[in-house]
Design an enzyme around this catalytic site. Structure first.
Site, PDB file in Angstrom:
ATOM      1  N   PHE A 153       0.873  -0.967  -0.017  1.00 18.86           N
ATOM      2  CA  PHE A 153      -0.017  -0.002  -0.031  1.00 18.86           C
ATOM      3  C   PHE A 153       0.857   1.177   0.076  1.00 18.86           C
ATOM      4  CE2 PHE A 153      -2.206   3.356   1.697  1.00 18.86           C
ATOM      5  CZ  PHE A 153      -3.575   3.603   1.053  1.00 18.86           C
ATOM      6  N   ASP A 238       9.253   2.829   2.077  1.00 13.43           N
ATOM      7  CA  ASP A 238       8.053   3.655   2.593  1.00 13.43           C
ATOM      8  C   ASP A 238       7.938   3.536   3.874  1.00 13.43           C
ATOM      9  OD1 ASP A 238       5.702   5.012   2.673  1.00 13.43           O
ATOM     10  OD2 ASP A 238       4.788   4.078   0.985  1.00 13.43           O
ATOM     11  N   LYS A 267       2.517  10.871   7.191  1.00 13.49           N
ATOM     12  CA  LYS A 267       1.223  10.980   8.425  1.00 13.49           C
ATOM     13  C   LYS A 267       1.769  11.575   9.689  1.00 13.49           C
ATOM     14  CE  LYS A 267      -1.294   6.749   7.008  1.00 13.49           C
ATOM     15  NZ  LYS A 267      -0.796   5.730   5.848  1.00 13.49           N
TER      16      LYS A 267
HETATM   17  C1  LIG Z   1      -1.040   6.140   4.413  1.00 16.41           C
HETATM   18  C2  LIG Z   1       0.041   5.476   3.615  1.00 16.41           C
HETATM   19  C3  LIG Z   1       0.371   5.895   2.404  1.00 16.41           C
HETATM   20  C4  LIG Z   1      -0.380   7.116   1.440  1.00 16.41           C
HETATM   21  O1  LIG Z   1      -0.425   8.201   2.353  1.00 16.41           O
HETATM   22  P1  LIG Z   1      -1.744   9.305   2.070  1.00 16.41           P
HETATM   23  O2  LIG Z   1      -1.283  10.707   3.206  1.00 16.41           O
HETATM   24  O3  LIG Z   1      -2.899   8.732   2.382  1.00 16.41           O
HETATM   25  O4  LIG Z   1      -1.567   9.773   0.746  1.00 16.41           O
HETATM   26  C5  LIG Z   1       1.573   5.642   1.633  1.00 16.41           C
HETATM   27  N1  LIG Z   1       2.304   4.624   1.986  1.00 16.41           N
HETATM   28  C6  LIG Z   1       2.003   3.854   3.252  1.00 16.41           C
HETATM   29  C7  LIG Z   1       2.977   2.708   3.521  1.00 16.41           C
HETATM   30  C8  LIG Z   1       1.089   4.528   4.151  1.00 16.41           C
HETATM   31  O5  LIG Z   1       0.619   3.811   5.290  1.00 16.41           O
END
Ligand SMILES: *Cc1c(COP(=O)(O)O)cnc(C)c1O
Length: 412
Positions: A153, A238, A267
């Protein structure tokens, strides 16, 4: 649907149902929230429009690592609101360079590209990696490949869902961006086999959050690092959900002693107050961007930078990493006791757990609803997994209260 004057979506909302009716009617239906309408929050607690209090066991998917309205973060935001909030990058401002320096120093990286949302940070990292491959590695322009992991994700933009393996995230949204190869998560040999002379980078989550808090086999990240070094490709981690103290380390990669070439952060970087994301990493890689080649009107704005700097100050104390480690050990020990009694498996690290509900038990959604009815806010990820990610400011007593409630709902 026709709206009459007394329909809840038209009048002044009163109870929770009216607010929910507003959302249902006036907003797109791309989420399926629990029927709780929050109006206030502090620390690990939220209060709904009826005055009922709930323990927050989700923490905005880790955007609220420091809890709701942490006083130091609110103070930084308030102070900045009284000075300047937006300049655009057409001009310099006095928070920008300090934010970038402090974030680089905190994380041991060399350069910072500030953006807003997590998906934007991922998009930016992909663009940078492609440009670096084309300009520095000599990959013919327009042919760079990026290797990603299944069940990833990384956000919701068209390019990012192009390499999602979740049919719901993709269906109907094509045509997709080419140039991605998907391999099994946790399988270093599959990753090595997918690398070609056109590969620019591999992109991985050190722990897959949305997939159900999936921790890869021991040594996986080290192997990914070694493979990247062997082939001269970039390792992009990520850490949008796993980073910034969630797992008990500043970055989840730190646990394995692995350094990525680029990291994406988001986040918690905005302290739960403003959207702040960034790509951080090597100067020789991020340095490929020249004026006009990438940007964002709000990226690195003064308010975002001021809040981000306050987040960095909190992280620099190490207190939140320590809390996540200590409370996380307690969380995992207690959840572990439920295995075989309604829980099939508990995964995760630090104050972060994926609780796999045993077959025949409630669905994740039903369990979340039952928890909410008992005053604990949690959310399923996948059909049968509860994602537990309380704010790192939670007390041990509060944590126990939430775990007791989970036990009540799941134990059979
Ligand atoms: C939440 C998340 C995203 C996307 O972040 P948004 O601020 O919702 O665009 C990307 N990578 C990971 C691992 C995430 O948990």
């Amino acid at each position: 649907m026709t709206l009459t004057a007394d329909h809840p979506a038209t009048g002044t909302p009163g109870g929770a149902a009216d607010y929910i009716a507003l959302d249902e009617h006036w907003s797109t239906h791309n989420y399926h929230p629990l029927p709780v309408v929050i109006s206030h929050a502090e620390g690990a607690w939220v209060t709904d429009v009826t005055g009922r209090r709930y323990l927050d066991f989700l923490a905005g998917y880790s955007a609220l690592n420091f809890g709701h309205r942490h006083p130091a973060l609110v103070a930084a935001a308030t102070e900045q609101l009284g000075r300047v909030t937006l300049t655009s990058r057409a001009f310099h401002h006095d928070q920008f360079g300090l934010f970038c320096r402090e974030l680089a120093e905190l994380t041991g990286t060399e350069m910072v590209l500030p953006m807003n949302s997590g998906a934007e940070a991922v998009e930016s990292a992909l663009k940078v990696a492609r440009k670096w491959a084309h300009e520095v590695r000599g990959v013919p322009d327009g042919t760079a490949e990026i290797v990603v992991a299944a069940s990833n994700f990384h956000g919701r933009t068209t390019t990012v869902v192009s390499f999602s393996t979740d049919p719901v995230a993709r269906a109907g949204f094509g045509p997709f961006t080419p140039g991605f190869t998907v391999v099994k998560y946790g399988d270093a040999a599959a990753m090595a086999a997918a690398i070609t002379e056109r590969t620019a980078a591999v992109l991985v989550e050190p722990i897959q959050g949305e997939a159900g808090v999936i921790v890869p086999p021991a040594g996986y990240l080290r192997e990914v690092r070694r493979i990247c070094d062997e082939h001269g490709v970039l390792m992009i981690a990520d850490e949008i959900q796993s980073g910034l103290a969630r797992t008990g380390d500043l970055l989840a990669c730190d646990h394995d002693g692995v350094r990525a070439d680029l990291y994406t952060l988001g986040k918690a970087l905005g302290g739960g107050i403003v959207p702040v994301s960034a790509v951080i990493g090597r100067r020789d890689v991020l340095g490929v961007l020249r004026p006009g080649q990438h940007g964002s009107t709000f990226g690195g704005n003064p308010l975002a930078c001021a809040v981000g700097r306050a987040v960095i100050r909190l992280l620099a104390t190490g207190e939140f990493q320590r809390r996540s480690r200590e409370l996380g050990a307690h969380l995992h020990a207690r959840l572990g006791e439920l295995v075989g009694a309604g829980v099939a498996e508990v995964r995760g690290r630090g104050l972060w757990a994926g609780v796999e509900i045993s077959p025949g038990g409630p669905t994740g959604r039903q369990a979340s609803e039952a928890l909410a009815a008992r005053g604990v806010l949690c959310k399923e990820t996948q059909d049968t997994t509860l994602r537990v990610a309380p704010p790192l400011v939670i007390s041990r007593d509060e944590l126990d209260r939430g775990i007791d409630t989970i036990a009540e709902v799941l134990t059979r």
